[in-house]
Motif scaffolding. Sequence first.
Motif, PDB file in Angstrom:
ATOM      1  N   ARG A  19       0.885  -0.980   0.124  1.00 33.39           N
ATOM      2  CA  ARG A  19      -0.029  -0.060   0.122  1.00 33.39           C
ATOM      3  C   ARG A  19       0.864   1.143  -0.047  1.00 33.39           C
ATOM      4  O   ARG A  19       1.909   1.127   0.797  1.00 33.39           O
ATOM      5  N   ASP A  64       0.282   5.971   3.573  1.00 37.02           N
ATOM      6  CA  ASP A  64      -0.937   6.438   4.077  1.00 37.02           C
ATOM      7  C   ASP A  64      -0.675   7.189   5.410  1.00 37.02           C
ATOM      8  O   ASP A  64      -0.972   6.764   6.663  1.00 37.02           O
ATOM      9  N   ARG A  90      -4.954  13.394   3.880  1.00 39.06           N
ATOM     10  CA  ARG A  90      -4.185  12.073   4.374  1.00 39.06           C
ATOM     11  C   ARG A  90      -4.288  11.006   3.507  1.00 39.06           C
ATOM     12  O   ARG A  90      -5.205  11.245   2.453  1.00 39.06           O
ATOM     13  N   MET A 116      -7.770   0.657  -1.757  1.00 37.34           N
ATOM     14  CA  MET A 116      -8.477   0.435  -0.258  1.00 37.34           C
ATOM     15  C   MET A 116     -10.050   0.924  -0.505  1.00 37.34           C
ATOM     16  O   MET A 116     -10.181   2.308  -0.886  1.00 37.34           O
ATOM     17  N   GLU A 157     -12.533   2.395   1.752  1.00 40.18           N
ATOM     18  CA  GLU A 157     -12.578   2.618   3.266  1.00 40.18           C
ATOM     19  C   GLU A 157     -13.029   4.206   3.721  1.00 40.18           C
ATOM     20  O   GLU A 157     -13.167   4.652   4.477  1.00 40.18           O
ATOM     21  N   ASP A 178     -11.119   2.316   8.865  1.00 43.25           N
ATOM     22  CA  ASP A 178     -11.520   3.570   8.574  1.00 43.25           C
ATOM     23  C   ASP A 178     -12.956   3.383   8.075  1.00 43.25           C
ATOM     24  O   ASP A 178     -13.875   4.412   8.311  1.00 43.25           O
ATOM     25  N   ARG A 184     -12.232   6.513  15.244  1.00 45.00           N
ATOM     26  CA  ARG A 184     -11.922   5.229  15.664  1.00 45.00           C
ATOM     27  C   ARG A 184     -10.910   5.417  17.078  1.00 45.00           C
ATOM     28  O   ARG A 184     -10.639   4.295  17.477  1.00 45.00           O
TER      29      ARG A 184
END
Length: 594
Positions: free
Chosen positions: A344, A347, A370, A441, A443, A467, A477
């Motif tokens: 990935r 992030d 982000r 992703m 999310e 997420d 979260r």
Amino acid sequence: MVSAKTEIAVDTFLVGLGVSPGIAIGEAHLLSRARMAALERTIEPSDVDAEVAAFEEAVEQSRRQLEEVRRKVTEKHPDEHAYIIDTHLMMLDDQMLHDETLHGIRELLLNAEGALKRAIDRFREVFASIEDDYLRERMSDIDSVGERLLRNLMGESRQDLSALERKAIVVAHDLSPAETMQIDQNKVLGFVTDVGGRTSHTAIVARSLGIPAVVGLENVTALVPGGTPMIIDGSAGTVILNPSETTFREYLQKRQRYEYFEKELLSYRSLPAETPDGFRLVLRANVELPAELEQVRESGGEGIGLYRSEFLFLSRPVPPDEEEQYRAYRNLVDAVAPHEVTIRTLDAGGDKFVEEINLSDEANPALGLRGIRFSLAETGMLKTQLRAILRASACGPVRVMFPMISGVAEVRRCKALLEECKEALRAEREPFDEDIRIGIMIETPAAALIADRLAAEVDFFSVGTNDLVQYCLAVDRGNEHVAYLYEPLHPAVLRALRMISRAGRDAGIPVAMCGEMASEPIYLPILLGLGFTELSMNAPCISRVKRIVRQVRRQEAEELLTCAMEQLTAEEVARYLEREMARRFPGLYGSATI
Ligand code: PEP
Ligand code: MG
């Protein structure tokens, strides 16, 4: 067990965060905190030079010690944990730490230890205000560097964990990663700390060493005198001080059951993750650090479903260059070949260590620059990463995955940049996989709602429920005040998951899940019913999940899903699932399986 020579009541029960599973029973070995003991006093102007010299000598002594630790650690675990020591060495040179301490000595006329203690507190304040769990947890690195400096300044010798005389449970305010790495696994039965979280280095290393650990107990060091008999349950996150005979026996049995269960799980390692009616799931591992790779191999995971590359970028003043990234990615490829690695891209969010852009002023970092938004604002950094990923793809099967996607335009920009990098590598005659698969992703609610459109753009989806749940339910979260609302079984989340899996199935692309939801055995029937084809999780969870997969028929999971989707609340879904699973599969979700 010998009773405590202390005032602690029998069976004193403490609750923290279980970050490394297993049961440990033994006596407490307390590690003292130099910061607590450091005394501040004012000095005469004529003493300033001597105090400055003492501080500088402590810095040099700390550097020598850390370099020695680094040498020993590299001998023991080549290529693994040395970066943590490097982070500490870097903190030792931090300008703010030096300036604040020297200011304290020269301007405020404080003794070196008082000035240093103030500087450390100031440093901690800055970190505490960062809204990023991972970075906030780097405070433990600051504490550990600060402790070392103070101990050297105060002339205390460092407590060396490897010198423990007998087996014990280590009780500490926090354990530095360097200390954790020096642990003699035959002597340290487990450890408990005042501070810490799931993603702290200490927790990660504890898991990789297989030592039960409970962190975040707040004041355990103040409560527990050395020698106190204690039990820690790293799975439940509980600690019992001064256990009674009955409790002691109960936990002995629990430990036996746990060890037996762990052994039994080993038998699933080489079996396929296949349901009794022939549906084949792919179970992969989530990886953050090289130290976890051995467990990936041992767990029977079919490669890496999520490599969180940001762990390569954080806690350092400059991002890793292409060569360093290439070596790191290649290391993953070599470790899990012939299985594939899903890398990935960065992030990060609110990331202070990426100094070109200061994100700390964002009012809502979770909704800010982000993930892919940051990378698309910093395309130079993204291209460097994509080149390294592409080059690693020449060495074995690699997939590239983009985080925090919220629209088709972002995906197209990512693909265009990837094409640009391919073009450049072709011109340089650098080999790479021309057909490297591209995934995203899912999310954000936006991505779930347009999953059909996104599916036409990519080769695979991976659902990031950590997420997705947060954004779907508008629940932070990391905020303990709204934690009760963070419900993966909320009907809104289930509908989003159904939308995503249908879109993937209709487009004929694999749909994976790599959020924590994938590692919870109780959710498995839902995920099977929804038709997820791949699940990725922390390596130690793979066998646990596989055990359930091999007993639940896909058709049954679909029936369960249909009824679960009719429930009105997350609680109703959970109760329904627990009831049905207990009825259809008695004993499958026993206490040792948690
Ligand atoms: C997720 O969001 O579920 C995920 C896997 O990514 P992270 O936890 O790194 O945000
Ligand atoms: Mg995520």
